[in-house]
Design a protein around this motif. Structure first.
Motif: not given
Length: 374
Positions: A77-90
């Motif tokens: 959940x952490x890397x999903x929301x703070x790494x790969x998420x389209x609003x972060x590094x997409x």
């Protein structure tokens, strides 16, 4: 049912040439097939797998695949929301999740809540997903939609895999059961016959706890001294630490596994920093994620003794036969903790190995009654 080879070949057609994850019983046939083709990497934990996949995408521009069991979904959940998420590094990553505890199916208690809430978790995170079909034509359409979505949004996509989706496939990779003659159950039996009446035991998830339960039954020892960690992979040693800090006059034994220890190896640093004199850490190392398919861990390439000593453990031991275990056990027991005993074993378990007949809450109640009476 879906052939692992079919899904693998379809993924290749979409340009996937990098696969990794944490083995899962529902995905073991696909994971084993991928590993046998040299296109698989076993990660320490699910969050680490997603981070490796992100690094791969940054360096190649391609879409990687990771796989995991939904009980480990919290680790990503952490890397999903703070790494790969389209609003972060997409970053686009195809994520295959084994759906243990799917509503309407029978499963073990630790899988009920993850299974019941899995779709709600995906929706809350805004992750597009589909439930993988076992029909080949439907799978082709699902993959086409998944890759179209990932390329368009440049973000992850989830394939949720129900029980019994895949046909069977037997892992053909380098088998390590011949590396050591000692069986895990033999080692556990020797251990429980040496534990004292007041000794506290916390055992890791998987077949270790199942064998411990049956061995206690075999020898009529009762189960009140054992906390069987049926879920929470990688956290048994921290549960044991919490107990050891409270019950300083009793010896606390944590029976760990190589995959579990690697998953959250930072636990060793906290144990070493706290210096619990009554903490006895037993690592049963068979170099494999045996309970979920037998894919190898990094267990046979890691010097756990040096790592433990570097984290502040007072002493470490390593054995690979019952004779040696018998000879060093008293030294291990009488050494001031924290101490580590690594037992090298082969893979394999009895075909008739059962599961604990006590529920987790019954195990907890009996265990707490034992602790609070001491």
């Amino acid at each position: 049912m879906l052939k692992p080879a079919f899904l693998y070949n379809q993924l290749e057609k979409h340009g996937v040439d990098f696969m990794l994850g944490v083995p899962d019983s529902l995905l073991k046939h696909f994971g084993s097939y991928a590993f046998d083709r040299g296109n698989d990497l076993i990660a320490a934990n699910e969050g680490g797998a997603l981070a490796i996949a992100a690094g791969y995408h940054l360096a190649s521009g391609k879409i990687p695949l990771i796989y995991l069991q939904n009980s480990g979904f919290g680790n990503i959940v952490n890397p999903l929301t703070s790494l790969t998420d389209e609003e972060v590094y997409s970053i686009p990553v195809l994520i295959i999740v084994g759906w243990r505890g799917q509503p309407g199916t029978d499963d073990e208690p630790q899988h009920i809540k993850p299974g019941k809430t899995q779709e709600e978790q995906l929706k809350a995170l805004g992750l597009p997903y589909t439930i993988l079909s076992s029909d080949e034509q439907q799978v082709e359409k699902q993959l086409a939609l998944a890759f179209d979505t990932m390329k368009r949004k440049s973000s992850p996509y989830v394939l949720l895999v129900p029980p019994n989706t895949f046909e069977g496939y037997t892992f053909q990779g380098d088998s390590k059961e011949k590396s050591y003659s000692l069986k895990r159950e033999e080692a556990l039996e020797k251990l429980i016959l040496k534990f004292g009446e007041d000794d506290i035991v916390v055992s890791t998830t998987g077949k270790t706890s199942r064998e411990l339960f049956e061995l206690r039954e075999k020898h009529g020892q009762g189960h009140h001294r054992d906390f069987l960690t049926v879920g929470s992979m990688g956290h048994a040693s921290q549960i044991a630490l919490g107990i050891a800090l409270q019950k300083k006059e009793q010896s606390v034994f944590c029976i760990d596994g190589d995959g579990a220890m690697i998953m959250h190896m930072g636990a060793l640093a906290i144990i070493g920093e706290q210096q619990p004199a009554n903490f006895h850490h037993i690592l049963i190392n068979n170099g494999a994620h045996e309970s979920v398919g037998g894919q190898p861990t990094a267990g046979f390439t890691v010097d756990f003794g040096k790592i433990a000593e570097g984290c502040g453990y007072k002493k470490t031991f390593r054995v690979d036969d019952l004779n040696s275990l018998d000879k060093i056990f008293d030294d291990f027991l009488n050494s001031k903790g924290p101490v580590l005993l690594e037992i090298m074993t082969q893979t394999g378990a009895r075909s008739d190995l059962g599961r604990p007949t006590l529920s987790p809450t019954e195990n907890k109640s009996n265990f707490m009654q034992f602790l609070l009476e001491e």
